[in-house]
Design an enzyme around this catalytic site. Sequence first.
Site, PDB file in Angstrom:
ATOM      1  N   ASN A  79      74.841   4.745  53.243  1.00 25.69           N
ATOM      2  CA  ASN A  79      74.277   4.153  52.098  1.00 25.69           C
ATOM      3  C   ASN A  79      75.335   4.127  50.761  1.00 25.69           C
ATOM      4  O   ASN A  79      75.015   3.619  49.825  1.00 25.69           O
ATOM      5  CB  ASN A  79      73.034   5.055  51.576  1.00 25.69           C
ATOM      6  CG  ASN A  79      73.260   6.547  51.633  1.00 25.69           C
ATOM      7  OD1 ASN A  79      73.832   7.132  52.761  1.00 25.69           O
ATOM      8  ND2 ASN A  79      73.119   7.409  50.628  1.00 25.69           N
TER       9      ASN A  79
ATOM     10  N   THR B 275      44.834   7.364  57.485  1.00 25.56           N
ATOM     11  CA  THR B 275      44.468   6.074  57.278  1.00 25.56           C
ATOM     12  C   THR B 275      45.829   5.289  56.960  1.00 25.56           C
ATOM     13  O   THR B 275      46.608   5.595  56.290  1.00 25.56           O
ATOM     14  CB  THR B 275      43.263   5.967  56.459  1.00 25.56           C
ATOM     15  OG1 THR B 275      42.486   6.622  56.254  1.00 25.56           O
ATOM     16  CG2 THR B 275      43.126   4.392  55.986  1.00 25.56           C
TER      17      THR B 275
ATOM     18  N   HIS C 170      61.603  -0.892  51.726  1.00 21.52           N
ATOM     19  CA  HIS C 170      62.326  -1.020  50.492  1.00 21.52           C
ATOM     20  C   HIS C 170      63.737  -1.379  50.474  1.00 21.52           C
ATOM     21  O   HIS C 170      64.231  -1.896  49.245  1.00 21.52           O
ATOM     22  CB  HIS C 170      61.749  -0.081  49.308  1.00 21.52           C
ATOM     23  CG  HIS C 170      62.461   1.008  49.431  1.00 21.52           C
ATOM     24  ND1 HIS C 170      63.691   1.682  48.568  1.00 21.52           N
ATOM     25  CD2 HIS C 170      62.409   2.155  50.212  1.00 21.52           C
ATOM     26  CE1 HIS C 170      64.134   2.491  48.773  1.00 21.52           C
ATOM     27  NE2 HIS C 170      63.376   3.171  49.930  1.00 21.52           N
TER      28      HIS C 170
ATOM     29  N   SER D 104      63.226   2.006  56.428  1.00 21.00           N
ATOM     30  CA  SER D 104      62.397   1.686  55.180  1.00 21.00           C
ATOM     31  C   SER D 104      62.191   0.262  54.792  1.00 21.00           C
ATOM     32  O   SER D 104      63.076  -0.453  54.780  1.00 21.00           O
ATOM     33  CB  SER D 104      62.981   2.653  53.950  1.00 21.00           C
ATOM     34  OG  SER D 104      62.354   4.030  53.899  1.00 21.00           O
TER      35      SER D 104
ATOM     36  N   CYS E 204      68.869   9.365  45.860  1.00 24.51           N
ATOM     37  CA  CYS E 204      68.097  10.401  45.999  1.00 24.51           C
ATOM     38  C   CYS E 204      68.979  11.671  45.323  1.00 24.51           C
ATOM     39  O   CYS E 204      68.069  12.782  45.242  1.00 24.51           O
ATOM     40  CB  CYS E 204      67.922  10.684  47.470  1.00 24.51           C
ATOM     41  SG  CYS E 204      66.966   9.389  48.395  1.00 24.51           S
TER      42      CYS E 204
ATOM     43  N   ALA F 195      61.714   6.112  55.284  1.00 25.93           N
ATOM     44  CA  ALA F 195      62.756   6.675  56.169  1.00 25.93           C
ATOM     45  C   ALA F 195      63.004   8.165  56.064  1.00 25.93           C
ATOM     46  O   ALA F 195      62.769   8.930  57.117  1.00 25.93           O
ATOM     47  CB  ALA F 195      64.066   5.973  55.792  1.00 25.93           C
TER      48      ALA F 195
END
Length: 377
Positions: A150, A238, A200, A198, A323, A73
Amino acid sequence: MSATPIYLDYNATTPLDERVLEAMLPFFKTHFANAGSAHLFGLSVREAVESAGEQLAGLIGASPDNILHTSGATESVNLALKGIHSAERNHIVTIATEHKAVLDTCVYLEQQGYRITVISAGKDGSVNEEDLLHAVTDETLCVCTMLANNETGVIHPIPRFSDIAHARGALMLCDATQAVGKIPVNVHELGVDLMPLSAHKFYGPKGSGALFISPGIRRKFSAQMHGGGHQKGLRSGTLNVPGIIGIGKAAEIAGTDMAGDSRRIGALRDQLEQELLSIQDTSRNGHPEQRLYNTTNICFPGVNADQLILALQHISVSSGSACTAATTYPSHVLKSMGLSDQDALSSIRFSLGRFTTGPEIEQTIGRLKLLISRFRG
C-alpha cells in the site's frame, strides 16, 4: 477563493464512482428488505445480493460460493488468520512490510501461543525467496503476504510464494486489498487459499469488503461471529445489502475499465515521478518496475514530509498508510526496507486514480518544486 482540491491519495481510499452510487441507492429505500427473509420481497433482495457476488467473483476468478461478505479488508484479515487453526501447526510466516491489519493480528496470535516469523524486505521492498524457503517449515500453518504494498506499490510474486507454502503443507493468505480493481487478480493463478479485499480501494463504498476462502479449507474454517448462521454459518449478521451491491458494481466496472485506467494513470504517474526525481537528491522508494502503475513513493531528504503535506494545502498526499497517518513515527514499511528514520520521515506517497487529470499533475509538480526549494533554502 480557495483552490480546487487535488486528490493524490487513492491508496488510502477512492471516491465512490457515480455508477456505483446509482446502483446502490434503490437498496437504501425501495429495496430495503432483509436478504435473509423468506418472503418475496426478501427473496428479490437476496437475488440482487447473489448477482453482486457473481460480479465480484468474476473480477477475481472465483466462485460466488467461496466469497464471504465482510465490512472490509481489516475484518477479512482477522477472520482469515483467526479462523484457521491446526493441532499440529502453530507457526505463521509473514513479511515486515505487511499492513498493520496483518502484523497486529499476528502479535495477538503470538500472545495466544502461535509462533510468528517476520521476514525482512530488501531495499527495493521485494522479498528474497530464499528467506521464505528457510522460514517455512512442516509446522507452518500459514504464509501471509500481500499482493501489492500500500505504501510503495511493490508487487510480490504470489504464485511462487504459494508454491513454497503448499510444498510444506501450509496455507497461503494473500492480502490483495491494494491490487484488486487495479491489476488482473485471479485466485487460481495466484494459488491462494485466503484473500481479503475492500471495496473502497476500487471506487466502491466504505464498510464493504470480502474474504475469498478456497473450497479446500472452507469446511475447516472456524467462524468468529455467531448468531443466525448467515453466510453458511461463517459470518453471522444481517447483510449490508447496499454495500454488497456497491462492491459488486465496482467490481464490474473495474473489469471493463482496468486496461484503460492502467494506461492513462500509469502515464500520469510516470510524468509525476520523472519530474520529482529530477529534483536534486530525491530518490524513489521501492522497486522501479514490479509495482502498481498508480503509485510512487519519493524521498525528499532534508524536508519533513508532514510539514510538506501541510504546506501543499489543497493537494492531498500521504506520508504512509492512512491507518497510521495520525502518528508521527516513521513508516514501518520504509524502515523495514532499510531507510533511516530521517529519510522515512522525508518520504511521501503519491497514489493516482481514475479521476486524476493531467493539469492536476502539472500543478502538483510545480507546487512541490517550489516548496522543496523553499524548505531546503
